[in-house]
Scaffold this motif. Structure first.
Motif, PDB file in Angstrom:
ATOM      1  N   LYS A  88       0.835  -1.205   0.000  1.00 22.82           N
ATOM      2  CA  LYS A  88       0.000   0.000   0.000  1.00 22.82           C
ATOM      3  C   LYS A  88       0.874   1.262   0.000  1.00 22.82           C
ATOM      4  O   LYS A  88       0.521   2.265  -0.613  1.00 22.82           O
ATOM      5  CB  LYS A  88      -0.940  -0.003   1.201  1.00 22.82           C
ATOM      6  CG  LYS A  88      -2.137  -0.901   1.013  1.00 22.82           C
ATOM      7  CD  LYS A  88      -3.062  -0.729   2.194  1.00 22.82           C
ATOM      8  CE  LYS A  88      -4.476  -0.855   1.721  1.00 22.82           C
ATOM      9  NZ  LYS A  88      -5.433  -0.559   2.775  1.00 22.82           N
ATOM     10  N   SER A  93      -3.493  -0.354  -4.437  1.00 28.80           N
ATOM     11  CA  SER A  93      -4.770  -0.095  -3.769  1.00 28.80           C
ATOM     12  C   SER A  93      -5.249  -1.375  -3.079  1.00 28.80           C
ATOM     13  O   SER A  93      -4.747  -2.467  -3.356  1.00 28.80           O
ATOM     14  CB  SER A  93      -5.812   0.382  -4.776  1.00 28.80           C
ATOM     15  OG  SER A  93      -6.158  -0.675  -5.656  1.00 28.80           O
ATOM     16  N   SER A  94      -6.217  -1.217  -2.212  1.00 27.73           N
ATOM     17  CA  SER A  94      -6.778  -2.386  -1.524  1.00 27.73           C
ATOM     18  C   SER A  94      -7.430  -3.341  -2.513  1.00 27.73           C
ATOM     19  O   SER A  94      -7.330  -4.564  -2.373  1.00 27.73           O
ATOM     20  CB  SER A  94      -7.813  -1.940  -0.487  1.00 27.73           C
ATOM     21  OG  SER A  94      -7.199  -1.162   0.495  1.00 27.73           O
ATOM     22  N   ARG A 169     -11.799  -8.021   2.336  1.00 31.96           N
ATOM     23  CA  ARG A 169     -12.165  -6.658   2.742  1.00 31.96           C
ATOM     24  C   ARG A 169     -11.349  -6.115   3.920  1.00 31.96           C
ATOM     25  O   ARG A 169     -11.094  -4.919   3.971  1.00 31.96           O
ATOM     26  CB  ARG A 169     -13.653  -6.584   3.063  1.00 31.96           C
ATOM     27  CG  ARG A 169     -14.478  -6.403   1.809  1.00 31.96           C
ATOM     28  CD  ARG A 169     -15.912  -6.165   2.119  1.00 31.96           C
ATOM     29  NE  ARG A 169     -16.547  -7.481   2.192  1.00 31.96           N
ATOM     30  CZ  ARG A 169     -17.624  -7.775   2.875  1.00 31.96           C
ATOM     31  NH1 ARG A 169     -18.241  -6.844   3.540  1.00 31.96           N
ATOM     32  NH2 ARG A 169     -18.118  -8.977   2.891  1.00 31.96           N
ATOM     33  N   LYS A 172      -8.526  -3.361   3.592  1.00 35.22           N
ATOM     34  CA  LYS A 172      -8.787  -1.917   3.527  1.00 35.22           C
ATOM     35  C   LYS A 172      -8.404  -1.225   4.835  1.00 35.22           C
ATOM     36  O   LYS A 172      -8.038  -0.052   4.842  1.00 35.22           O
ATOM     37  CB  LYS A 172     -10.267  -1.649   3.240  1.00 35.22           C
ATOM     38  CG  LYS A 172     -10.694  -1.998   1.847  1.00 35.22           C
ATOM     39  CD  LYS A 172     -12.162  -1.670   1.658  1.00 35.22           C
ATOM     40  CE  LYS A 172     -12.612  -2.062   0.265  1.00 35.22           C
ATOM     41  NZ  LYS A 172     -14.028  -1.795   0.050  1.00 35.22           N
TER      42      LYS A 172
END
Length: 182
Positions: A88, A93-94, A169, A172
């Motif tokens: 990152k 990006s995530s 998820r 993030k």
């Protein structure tokens, strides 16, 4: 005087023959049975049962894959937290990290699915033959088309990719700043 009359037809007109015979000789007919129609309804019953069983197996396989992916991905996120933070920091990006990780799992799942499809193609007729013999159907020719098995392999690979993306998820929440403070 015989109590039953069996009629064997060369064509598929049993229903028509029964209707004609009952209209002409109705007083002689106490009951009639169309074994052709009876056999078709029995086959549709077995087909329905097998369809339900197949759907249940696919659902069970999906839940098993979800459980295994959940365990693998959560442990992967915990173990590679710093690595994900470095990615990152250099601009990933995530979504890119999630896609990369999910795509790295798909070949393993697809290979396992191919092995399972090969085993199903080889052993499913014997298994289904023994299951059907328990319910009285001694002779059956249950064949699983290879195209159906390959469709299941593709479906399982796509389903695992989608599940992996959903399970990634928590990436993030990995912040570079928090990793530097540790």
């Amino acid at each position: 005087m015989p109590e039953t009359l069996n009629v064997y037809l060369h064509e598929d007109g049993a229903e028509q023959f029964i209707d004609d015979y009952e209209s002409r000789h109705g007083e002689l007919v106490a009951a009639s049975t169309n074994y052709e129609q009876l056999a078709k309804s029995g086959q549709s019953l077995y087909a329905g049962v097998m369809s339900v069983a197949a759907v249940m197996i696919v659902i069970l396989a999906g839940f098993m894959v979800l459980l295994v992916l959940y365990i693998i991905i959560n442990s992967m996120i915990v173990q590679r937290r710093q690595e994900f933070g470095i990615y990152k920091a250099i601009g990933w990006s995530s979504a890119q990290l999630a896609r990369h990780t999910a795509l790295s799992l798909v070949p393993v799942i697809a290979l396992a699915s191919l092995v399972a499809a090969g085993a199903a193609y080889a052993f499913m007729p014997q298994v289904m033959g023994s299951i059907f013999s328990m319910v009285g159907a001694m002779r059956n020719h249950f064949e699983v088309p290879m195209i159906v098995l390959m469709a299941c392999v593709v479906l399982l690979a796509l389903m695992s990719f989608a599940m992996s993306m959903a399970l990634m998820r928590p990436v993030k929440r990995i912040m570079v700043y928090s990793l530097l403070k540790e």
